[in-house]
Design an enzyme around this catalytic site. Structure first.
Site, mmCIF file in Angstrom:
data_model
loop_
_atom_site.group_PDB
_atom_site.id
_atom_site.type_symbol
_atom_site.label_atom_id
_atom_site.label_comp_id
_atom_site.label_asym_id
_atom_site.label_seq_id
_atom_site.Cartn_x
_atom_site.Cartn_y
_atom_site.Cartn_z
ATOM 1 N N HIS A 52 -18.580 -53.569 -23.356
ATOM 2 C CA HIS A 52 -19.663 -52.712 -22.886
ATOM 3 C C HIS A 52 -20.951 -53.457 -22.552
ATOM 4 O O HIS A 52 -21.809 -52.900 -21.861
ATOM 5 C CB HIS A 52 -19.990 -51.648 -23.943
ATOM 6 C CG HIS A 52 -18.872 -50.694 -24.202
ATOM 7 N ND1 HIS A 52 -18.420 -49.808 -23.259
ATOM 8 C CD2 HIS A 52 -18.104 -50.491 -25.303
ATOM 9 C CE1 HIS A 52 -17.427 -49.089 -23.756
ATOM 10 N NE2 HIS A 52 -17.210 -49.485 -24.993
ATOM 11 N N GLU A 156 -8.930 -44.697 -31.030
ATOM 12 C CA GLU A 156 -10.140 -44.029 -30.541
ATOM 13 C C GLU A 156 -9.843 -42.972 -29.473
ATOM 14 O O GLU A 156 -10.694 -42.692 -28.629
ATOM 15 C CB GLU A 156 -11.124 -45.067 -30.003
ATOM 16 C CG GLU A 156 -10.549 -46.021 -28.975
ATOM 17 C CD GLU A 156 -11.524 -47.111 -28.570
ATOM 18 O OE1 GLU A 156 -12.738 -46.980 -28.851
ATOM 19 O OE2 GLU A 156 -11.080 -48.101 -27.970
ATOM 20 N N ASP A 182 -15.520 -42.948 -28.996
ATOM 21 C CA ASP A 182 -14.534 -42.595 -27.968
ATOM 22 C C ASP A 182 -13.589 -41.505 -28.447
ATOM 23 O O ASP A 182 -13.075 -40.728 -27.637
ATOM 24 C CB ASP A 182 -13.748 -43.835 -27.535
ATOM 25 C CG ASP A 182 -14.492 -44.618 -26.464
ATOM 26 O OD1 ASP A 182 -14.881 -44.003 -25.458
ATOM 27 O OD2 ASP A 182 -14.687 -45.835 -26.632
#
Length: 259
Positions: A52, A156, A182
């Site tokens: 990310h 997730e 997530d």
């Protein structure tokens, strides 16, 4: 000559075997200095985030190297469960790969094979810089690599929870962590980590991982939460991201100050 049993480079597996909790953080800022500070602040591991954040491989290499001289073990989170994404971070000296979005046994098997050399896996040879990070010869690095490398999978997604037993039955998983962000997003509950449905999914994931005997990890947002997780059997606790730890530190500095 390659030693028959080279000393392990990675201390985490033994700590987890003994049921001892370890603490870490996720580095999203491309900064050698930030990692140096974090690695010398008492944490056991750092995950360099290539999923990310704005970190490229050159910065990741420098950040991995910045943990040298400390007990802190550098690992890397990659952007997708793809062997080619795992390859370079391992060859640069990371001793663990965090694979995101593992939703099936096939996903888990792919991750496991990505971090081990044949015949156990599909990792390609080329660890040109890893031996320098760990101060060992190339033959000794190669002899210990399969045992030293951590295969960390992230549960997730709601689909992963539905298949938790088949995923956790996959041989070769070293750590399974639950990703609440997530997981909440997968059921359209973005940011609602305390939503009852999200918490129920996390509980099911936790129970499945604990049943398997694979070490379990997760995010601890407060000391109280961390202590409760340790009591339930967690051995890898992420205390925050670099940016969130900075925010908390600055907020604490303002406490009691007249403004």
């Amino acid at each position: 000559m390659t030693s028959a049993k080279p000393a392990p480079l990675n201390r985490l597996r033994q700590l987890w075997r003994e049921g001892r909790p370890t603490f870490g953080a996720i580095a999203t800022i491309p900064s050698i200095q930030t990692v140096q500070i974090m690695a010398r602040s008492g944490i056991d591991w750092i995950i360099v985030d290539l999923e990310h954040g704005p970190i490229d491989l050159g910065s990741a290499h420098a950040m991995i190297t910045a943990t040298s001289g400390t007990p802190c073990v550098p690992m890397v989170r990659i952007a997708a469960n793809e062997p080619w994404l795992a390859k370079a971070p391992m060859d640069l000296g990371a001793l663990g790969i965090n694979f995101p979005m593992i939703c099936s046994r096939a996903d888990a098997e792919k991750a496991v094979r990505s971090v081990r050399y044949p015949p156990k896996g599909d990792r390609l040879w080329g660890p040109f810089h890893a031996p320098f990070r760990w101060g060992v010869s190339m033959p000794d690095y190669m002899a210990a690599a399969d045992d030293d490398m951590i295969c960390m999978i992230t549960i997730e997604h709601v689909e992963a929870v539905e298949r938790i037993d088949e995923i956790m039955a996959t041989p070769g998983i070293d750590l399974a962590v639950i990703g609440p962000g997530d997981l909440a997003t997968s059921i359209n509950k973005r940011g609602l980590l305390d939503d009852p449905e999200v918490m129920a999914l996390m509980k099911r994931a936790e129970e499945g991982i604990l049943r398997s005997g694979v070490p379990i990890g997760g995010v601890a947002r407060t000391a109280e939460q961390a202590n409760k997780m340790i009591d339930r059997g967690y051995v890898a606790l992420a205390l925050g991201f670099d940016w969130s730890l900075f925010q908390r530190g600055i907020a604490a500095s303002f406490e009691g100050v007249k403004r």
